[in-house]
Design a protein around this motif. Structure first.
Motif, PDB file in Angstrom:
ATOM      1  N   PRO A   1      19.062   8.136   5.754  1.00  0.00           N
ATOM      2  CA  PRO A   1      18.182   7.465   4.790  1.00  0.00           C
ATOM      3  C   PRO A   1      18.299   5.945   4.957  1.00  0.00           C
ATOM      4  CG  PRO A   1      19.600   9.060   3.684  1.00  0.00           C
ATOM      5  CD  PRO A   1      20.118   8.920   5.082  1.00  0.00           C
ATOM      6  N   TYR A   2      17.222   5.241   4.695  1.00  0.00           N
ATOM      7  CA  TYR A   2      17.301   3.770   4.767  1.00  0.00           C
ATOM      8  C   TYR A   2      16.376   3.160   3.725  1.00  0.00           C
ATOM      9  CZ  TYR A   2      12.899   3.965   7.327  1.00  0.00           C
ATOM     10  OH  TYR A   2      11.593   4.208   7.665  1.00  0.00           O
ATOM     11  N   ALA A   3      16.665   1.903   3.420  1.00  0.00           N
ATOM     12  CA  ALA A   3      15.835   1.178   2.442  1.00  0.00           C
ATOM     13  C   ALA A   3      14.728   0.456   3.187  1.00  0.00           C
ATOM     14  CB  ALA A   3      16.693   0.188   1.681  1.00  0.00           C
TER      15      ALA A   3
ATOM     16  N   TRP B   1      14.443   3.329  -1.245  1.00  0.00           N
ATOM     17  CA  TRP B   1      14.977   4.233  -0.213  1.00  0.00           C
ATOM     18  C   TRP B   1      13.972   5.269   0.282  1.00  0.00           C
ATOM     19  CZ3 TRP B   1      19.617   3.639   2.218  1.00  0.00           C
ATOM     20  CH2 TRP B   1      20.458   2.673   1.662  1.00  0.00           C
ATOM     21  N   ARG B   2      14.102   5.593   1.578  1.00  0.00           N
ATOM     22  CA  ARG B   2      13.358   6.698   2.192  1.00  0.00           C
ATOM     23  C   ARG B   2      14.355   7.754   2.660  1.00  0.00           C
ATOM     24  NH1 ARG B   2       8.810   6.928   5.861  1.00  0.00           N
ATOM     25  NH2 ARG B   2       8.502   8.565   4.313  1.00  0.00           N
ATOM     26  N   PRO B   3      13.999   9.030   2.545  1.00  0.00           N
ATOM     27  CA  PRO B   3      14.873  10.078   3.079  1.00  0.00           C
ATOM     28  C   PRO B   3      14.917  10.014   4.616  1.00  0.00           C
ATOM     29  CG  PRO B   3      12.793  11.011   2.313  1.00  0.00           C
ATOM     30  CD  PRO B   3      12.767   9.566   1.933  1.00  0.00           C
ATOM     31  N   ALA B   4      15.997  10.565   5.190  1.00  0.00           N
ATOM     32  CA  ALA B   4      16.171  10.536   6.649  1.00  0.00           C
ATOM     33  C   ALA B   4      15.002  11.238   7.346  1.00  0.00           C
ATOM     34  CB  ALA B   4      17.474  11.243   7.013  1.00  0.00           C
ATOM     35  N   HIS B   5      14.455  10.589   8.374  1.00  0.00           N
ATOM     36  CA  HIS B   5      13.293  11.165   9.065  1.00  0.00           C
ATOM     37  C   HIS B   5      13.181  10.614  10.469  1.00  0.00           C
ATOM     38  CE1 HIS B   5      11.928   7.375   7.260  1.00  0.00           C
ATOM     39  NE2 HIS B   5      11.213   7.254   8.362  1.00  0.00           N
ATOM     40  N   LEU B   6      12.460  11.356  11.293  1.00  0.00           N
ATOM     41  CA  LEU B   6      12.125  10.935  12.646  1.00  0.00           C
ATOM     42  C   LEU B   6      10.598  10.869  12.706  1.00  0.00           C
ATOM     43  CD1 LEU B   6      13.033  10.483  15.565  1.00  0.00           C
ATOM     44  CD2 LEU B   6      13.408  12.930  15.789  1.00  0.00           C
ATOM     45  N   HIS B   7      10.083   9.742  13.213  1.00  0.00           N
ATOM     46  CA  HIS B   7       8.620   9.570  13.300  1.00  0.00           C
ATOM     47  C   HIS B   7       8.081  10.157  14.601  1.00  0.00           C
ATOM     48  CE1 HIS B   7       7.998   6.285  10.227  1.00  0.00           C
ATOM     49  NE2 HIS B   7       9.312   6.181  10.409  1.00  0.00           N
ATOM     50  N   PHE B   8       6.895  10.749  14.499  1.00  0.00           N
ATOM     51  CA  PHE B   8       6.197  11.247  15.696  1.00  0.00           C
ATOM     52  C   PHE B   8       4.718  10.871  15.629  1.00  0.00           C
ATOM     53  CE2 PHE B   8       9.731  14.232  15.485  1.00  0.00           C
ATOM     54  CZ  PHE B   8      10.043  14.455  16.816  1.00  0.00           C
TER      55      PHE B   8
ATOM     56  N   LEU C   1      18.362   0.557  10.419  1.00  0.00           N
ATOM     57  CA  LEU C   1      17.474  -0.496  10.926  1.00  0.00           C
ATOM     58  C   LEU C   1      16.733  -0.019  12.177  1.00  0.00           C
ATOM     59  CD1 LEU C   1      19.722  -3.684  10.619  1.00  0.00           C
ATOM     60  CD2 LEU C   1      17.819  -3.009   9.137  1.00  0.00           C
ATOM     61  N   TYR C   2      15.457  -0.374  12.279  1.00  0.00           N
ATOM     62  CA  TYR C   2      14.682  -0.152  13.501  1.00  0.00           C
ATOM     63  C   TYR C   2      14.983  -1.300  14.465  1.00  0.00           C
ATOM     64  CZ  TYR C   2      12.097   3.568  11.221  1.00  0.00           C
ATOM     65  OH  TYR C   2      11.761   4.739  10.615  1.00  0.00           O
ATOM     66  N   ASP C   3      14.784  -1.021  15.778  1.00  0.00           N
ATOM     67  CA  ASP C   3      15.055  -2.077  16.777  1.00  0.00           C
ATOM     68  C   ASP C   3      14.321  -3.373  16.445  1.00  0.00           C
ATOM     69  OD1 ASP C   3      12.532  -1.084  17.399  1.00  0.00           O
ATOM     70  OD2 ASP C   3      12.985  -0.577  19.476  1.00  0.00           O
TER      71      ASP C   3
ATOM     72  N   GLY D   1       3.704   3.913   8.563  1.00  0.00           N
ATOM     73  CA  GLY D   1       4.787   2.932   8.415  1.00  0.00           C
ATOM     74  C   GLY D   1       4.572   1.742   9.319  1.00  0.00           C
ATOM     75  N   PRO D   2       5.389   0.705   9.142  1.00  0.00           N
ATOM     76  CA  PRO D   2       5.157  -0.556   9.869  1.00  0.00           C
ATOM     77  C   PRO D   2       5.965  -0.708  11.158  1.00  0.00           C
ATOM     78  CG  PRO D   2       6.695  -0.926   8.083  1.00  0.00           C
ATOM     79  CD  PRO D   2       6.379   0.536   8.063  1.00  0.00           C
ATOM     80  N   PHE D   3       6.701   0.319  11.584  1.00  0.00           N
ATOM     81  CA  PHE D   3       7.658   0.100  12.679  1.00  0.00           C
ATOM     82  C   PHE D   3       7.273   0.744  14.001  1.00  0.00           C
ATOM     83  CE2 PHE D   3      10.600  -0.264   8.875  1.00  0.00           C
ATOM     84  CZ  PHE D   3      10.645  -1.652   8.926  1.00  0.00           C
TER      85      PHE D   3
ATOM     86  N   SER E   1       0.836  -1.200   0.000  1.00  0.00           N
ATOM     87  CA  SER E   1       0.000   0.000   0.000  1.00  0.00           C
ATOM     88  C   SER E   1       0.878   1.260   0.000  1.00  0.00           C
ATOM     89  CB  SER E   1      -0.897  -0.034   1.243  1.00  0.00           C
ATOM     90  OG  SER E   1      -1.436   1.232   1.493  1.00  0.00           O
ATOM     91  N   ASP E   2       1.943   1.234   0.811  1.00  0.00           N
ATOM     92  CA  ASP E   2       2.843   2.396   0.899  1.00  0.00           C
ATOM     93  C   ASP E   2       3.521   2.667  -0.444  1.00  0.00           C
ATOM     94  OD1 ASP E   2       2.277   2.562   3.613  1.00  0.00           O
ATOM     95  OD2 ASP E   2       4.081   1.505   4.243  1.00  0.00           O
ATOM     96  N   THR E   3       4.042   1.611  -1.064  1.00  0.00           N
ATOM     97  CA  THR E   3       4.832   1.806  -2.289  1.00  0.00           C
ATOM     98  C   THR E   3       3.943   2.089  -3.503  1.00  0.00           C
ATOM     99  OG1 THR E   3       4.907  -0.599  -2.522  1.00  0.00           O
ATOM    100  CG2 THR E   3       6.850   0.459  -1.568  1.00  0.00           C
TER     101      THR E   3
END
Ligand code: BEZ
Ligand code: FE
Length: 278
Positions: free
Chosen positions: A190-192, A211-218, A156-158, A102-104, A75-77
């Protein structure tokens, strides 16, 4: 017997839905059938192509579990997640824009005191994050809960590190009586997105990168205000113009300033929309 007529098939399926008791479900199913049939006719779908599609969805199902959600990635892509966000954003101008979840995200992330460390050992360049949570009239929102999550310097996410078994680079912080928040974390890179499954194959087959650009989720929550799910992006990041999940909004792109000691500072204010009176 009459030859098979595509319009008759569509009409029969739509007729079979006529008694769906839930009106909204009837509307959604009818529209889905009409668009799905129109799509098959548009591309004159071959039987082999239909089967390839079924096989693709089957593989998405097989790789999905409580840690990996290939259908959300799909759905995201395909931009459907961001389109759904956009369709449900009728906030007044001045409010912070939302973007994909996102899924994380993880429920019940650890609480972090004011000025505390969200990174909890995640590798990366230190980054101080501070700002305010405000209402549209500029009023400070005291006691707002900010759920924060991000990847480490390896992208990578935890939850993508099976042996880790504890939270890293995620936490919940609260605003003070002036609506201020302040915590320490690491610089986002950035991460894939996960691309070792069917969605990755779809990206490759269509000449796209993961790839996604560097970001912080809130995720920002406060009584009396609509919950905001968003990111803050780094202005100097690669992939701002080609985010694999189409989540970038110019208003969410911000300078993360390098300090004399090599750490970074991100300052960002969130403006929430008040919930309408009941
Ligand atoms: C994320 O930003 O965490 C994300 C969003 C969509 C797909 C994969 C990851
Ligand atoms: Fe992310």
């Amino acid at each position: 017997m009459r030859p098979l007529n595509p319009q008759d098939i569509t009409r029969s399926v739509l007729a079979s839905l006529a008694d769906t008791p839930d009106e909204r479900l009837r509307e959604i199913m009818g529209s889905l059938v009409r668009h799905l049939h129109a799509f098959a006719q548009d591309v004159k779908l071959s039987e082999a192509e239909w089967f390839a599609g079924i096989d693709f969805l089957t593989r998405c199902g097989h790789i999905t579990d409580e840690k990996r959600q290939e259908f959300i990635l799909l759905s995201d892509t395909l931009g459907l997640s961001m389109l759904t966000v956009a369709l449900n954003q009728d906030k007044p101008a001045g409010c912070t824009e939302a973007t994909v979840f996102g899924p994380f995200h993880v429920e019940d992330a650890p609480h972090v005191e004011r000025g505390g460390d969200v990174a909890q050992g995640a590798k990366g360049t230190p980054c101080w994050v501070r700002g305010r949570v405000l209402g549209l009239k500029g009023e400070p929102v005291a006691g707002a809960k900010l759920d924060v999550w991000q990847s480490d310097e390896e992208g990578l996410y935890d939850v993508q590190r099976p042996g880790l078994g504890r939270a890293q680079a995620r936490g919940v912080v609260q605003t003070d009586d002036q609506g201020r928040f302040d915590f320490r974390s690491i610089v986002a890179v950035p991460y894939a997105i996960p691309h070792d499954g069917p969605v990755g194959q779809m990206l490759q087959a269509t000449g796209r990168h993961p790839w996604r650009p560097a970001h912080l989720h809130f995720m920002v929550q406060a009584p009396g205000y609509e919950t905001l799910i968003t990111h803050v992006f780094r202005a100097d990041s690669d992939y701002l113009e080609s985010d694999a999940v189409f989540g970038v909004r110019p208003s969410l792109v911000c300078d993360w300033l390098e300090q004399d000691d090599g750490s970074f500072l991100l300052e960002f204010d969130f403006v929430l929309n008040a919930t309408p009176p009941a």
